[in-house]
Design a protein around this motif. Sequence first.
Motif, PDB file in Angstrom:
ATOM      1  N   UNK A 206       0.925  -1.079  -0.221  1.00 25.14           N
ATOM      2  CA  UNK A 206       0.092  -0.290  -0.194  1.00 25.14           C
ATOM      3  C   UNK A 206       0.598   1.366   0.361  1.00 25.14           C
ATOM      4  N   UNK A 207       1.694   1.285   0.404  1.00 24.45           N
ATOM      5  CA  UNK A 207       2.537   2.180   0.886  1.00 24.45           C
ATOM      6  C   UNK A 207       3.819   2.846  -0.232  1.00 24.45           C
ATOM      7  N   UNK A 208       4.064   1.583  -1.440  1.00 25.49           N
ATOM      8  CA  UNK A 208       4.531   1.599  -2.303  1.00 25.49           C
ATOM      9  C   UNK A 208       3.850   2.133  -3.367  1.00 25.49           C
ATOM     10  N   UNK A 209       2.223   2.085  -3.797  1.00 21.60           N
ATOM     11  CA  UNK A 209       1.463   2.014  -4.411  1.00 21.60           C
ATOM     12  C   UNK A 209       0.965   3.660  -4.207  1.00 21.60           C
ATOM     13  N   UNK A 210       0.737   4.284  -3.568  1.00 17.70           N
ATOM     14  CA  UNK A 210       0.345   5.165  -2.304  1.00 17.70           C
ATOM     15  C   UNK A 210       1.800   6.469  -2.867  1.00 17.70           C
ATOM     16  N   UNK A 211       2.935   5.874  -2.911  1.00 20.24           N
ATOM     17  CA  UNK A 211       4.213   6.905  -3.034  1.00 20.24           C
ATOM     18  C   UNK A 211       4.093   6.942  -4.984  1.00 20.24           C
ATOM     19  N   UNK A 212       4.122   5.670  -5.754  1.00 20.10           N
ATOM     20  CA  UNK A 212       3.717   5.984  -6.853  1.00 20.10           C
ATOM     21  C   UNK A 212       2.653   6.518  -7.574  1.00 20.10           C
ATOM     22  N   UNK A 213       1.771   6.807  -7.011  1.00 22.41           N
ATOM     23  CA  UNK A 213       0.266   7.715  -7.488  1.00 22.41           C
ATOM     24  C   UNK A 213       0.512   9.004  -7.371  1.00 22.41           C
ATOM     25  N   UNK A 214       1.603   9.339  -6.129  1.00 23.09           N
ATOM     26  CA  UNK A 214       1.742  10.600  -6.158  1.00 23.09           C
ATOM     27  C   UNK A 214       2.199  11.440  -7.296  1.00 23.09           C
ATOM     28  N   UNK A 215       3.684   9.874  -7.508  1.00 22.11           N
ATOM     29  CA  UNK A 215       4.854  10.403  -8.456  1.00 22.11           C
ATOM     30  C   UNK A 215       4.263  10.730  -9.987  1.00 22.11           C
ATOM     31  N   UNK A 216       2.976  10.019 -10.131  1.00 25.99           N
ATOM     32  CA  UNK A 216       2.323   9.620 -11.244  1.00 25.99           C
ATOM     33  C   UNK A 216       1.194  11.479 -11.141  1.00 25.99           C
ATOM     34  N   UNK A 217       0.694  11.989 -10.166  1.00 30.08           N
ATOM     35  CA  UNK A 217      -0.198  12.645 -10.346  1.00 30.08           C
ATOM     36  C   UNK A 217       1.428  14.015 -10.328  1.00 30.08           C
ATOM     37  N   UNK A 218       1.950  13.997  -9.612  1.00 27.76           N
ATOM     38  CA  UNK A 218       3.016  15.237  -9.299  1.00 27.76           C
ATOM     39  C   UNK A 218       3.571  15.152 -11.220  1.00 27.76           C
ATOM     40  N   UNK A 219       3.305  13.921 -11.227  1.00 31.01           N
ATOM     41  CA  UNK A 219       4.783  14.586 -12.671  1.00 31.01           C
ATOM     42  C   UNK A 219       4.203  15.059 -13.740  1.00 31.01           C
ATOM     43  N   UNK A 220       5.525  15.922 -14.648  1.00 29.41           N
ATOM     44  CA  UNK A 220       6.543  15.558 -14.971  1.00 29.41           C
ATOM     45  C   UNK A 220       7.375  16.444 -13.430  1.00 29.41           C
ATOM     46  N   UNK A 221       6.462  17.826 -12.378  1.00 27.61           N
ATOM     47  CA  UNK A 221       6.970  17.819 -10.877  1.00 27.61           C
ATOM     48  C   UNK A 221       7.919  16.866 -10.077  1.00 27.61           C
ATOM     49  N   UNK A 222       9.241  16.577 -10.758  1.00 30.22           N
ATOM     50  CA  UNK A 222       8.960  15.232  -9.594  1.00 30.22           C
ATOM     51  C   UNK A 222      10.934  15.526  -9.781  1.00 30.22           C
ATOM     52  N   UNK A 223      11.720  15.227  -8.680  1.00 30.72           N
ATOM     53  CA  UNK A 223      12.958  15.234  -9.266  1.00 30.72           C
ATOM     54  C   UNK A 223      14.111  14.011  -9.564  1.00 30.72           C
ATOM     55  N   UNK A 224      14.849  13.962  -9.634  1.00 29.45           N
ATOM     56  CA  UNK A 224      15.730  12.665 -10.076  1.00 29.45           C
ATOM     57  C   UNK A 224      15.744  12.216  -8.972  1.00 29.45           C
TER      58      UNK A 224
END
Length: 331
Positions: A206-224
């Motif tokens: 669940x924690x992994x999916x939450x992190x991915x969902x947040x990154x997908x929502x923020x992309x491309x404003x996500x750091x390397x």
Amino acid sequence: MRVSNLESGGPRKTSLYEELHGRLKAAILGEALPEGLVLTEAALAELVGSSRAPVRQALQLLFDDGLIARFDGRGFIVGTGVVRPKRVKLGAYLGKLFHEDDDRPIFAWQALYEDVERIVVYRSFFGRYRINEIELARHFGVGRAVARDVLLKLETLGITEKDDNFRWSIVPLDSQRIRDLYEVREQIEPVALSSALGGLSQEHVGAMLARLSQALADYPDVSASTMYELELDLHQRSLQACPNKEFLSILKRTHCVLTLSKHVVGSHIKMPEYEPFLAEHMGVFKMVQKRDEEGLRKAMRDHIHNSQPNVQARAAYIREHYRPDEYSFIS
């Protein structure tokens, strides 16, 4: 060890600030540090042998944990801040926690690791080069033992190697090697992850999916660095529950392909309009959530297979459009 336990334990920590946070937190909870003890960035950085940036991050995490407090002075104090500040030399309390038996800072190699990794990974696109350990130490102003620690870490990731005469060199990351590494990953990672299912808790997934969902929502404003951490969530941290440690040992040497994108995307190469690995990682973790071994293996294999062309293209672009900087320790 169950991977769910990694979220608060040592094996999951991959950066200096996380390591500092973990050790200081354990010392505070174990009452090795008295309430009221003053912790400052400068004193901790000197003790650890690093810059202040990772110390600042570690202290902020401790503050968020409620283990240290601000006070009417510089730095933080251990506890809630209701006692008189206690100013003493931190080495008296933290010397053994942060130093080896020879009094060398445990984290000294980590303080320069990212810089060396970036230089060496970038140079690996252009062929095999020799690394002079003594010159590396001189360039960064550290002892030879610290420089050797950095090179040993790079060796575990398949980035450097030592010949029969104990001379260090950079392992070329050419097209053939990238193909070979992906072949290894495609064959082993799906099996390793499916065998790790028993150690992957629903909380972890669940924690992994939450992190991915947040990154997908923020992309491309996500750091390397965030993108790299998401890669590690699947390809390193989740695999730690695999009972076959030989698999993990083999796979560790393939991690150099993960560092490739970490150091070039967003700096030398523009962030792509769409990064497919985010959705693909989510697909893998959803198979883990369902405990679907066959679906998991297929999703993982497809993801690794789909990733290779992007990595090959990025490496080719760097070779065509850039030339590496010169350093005294590389020849």
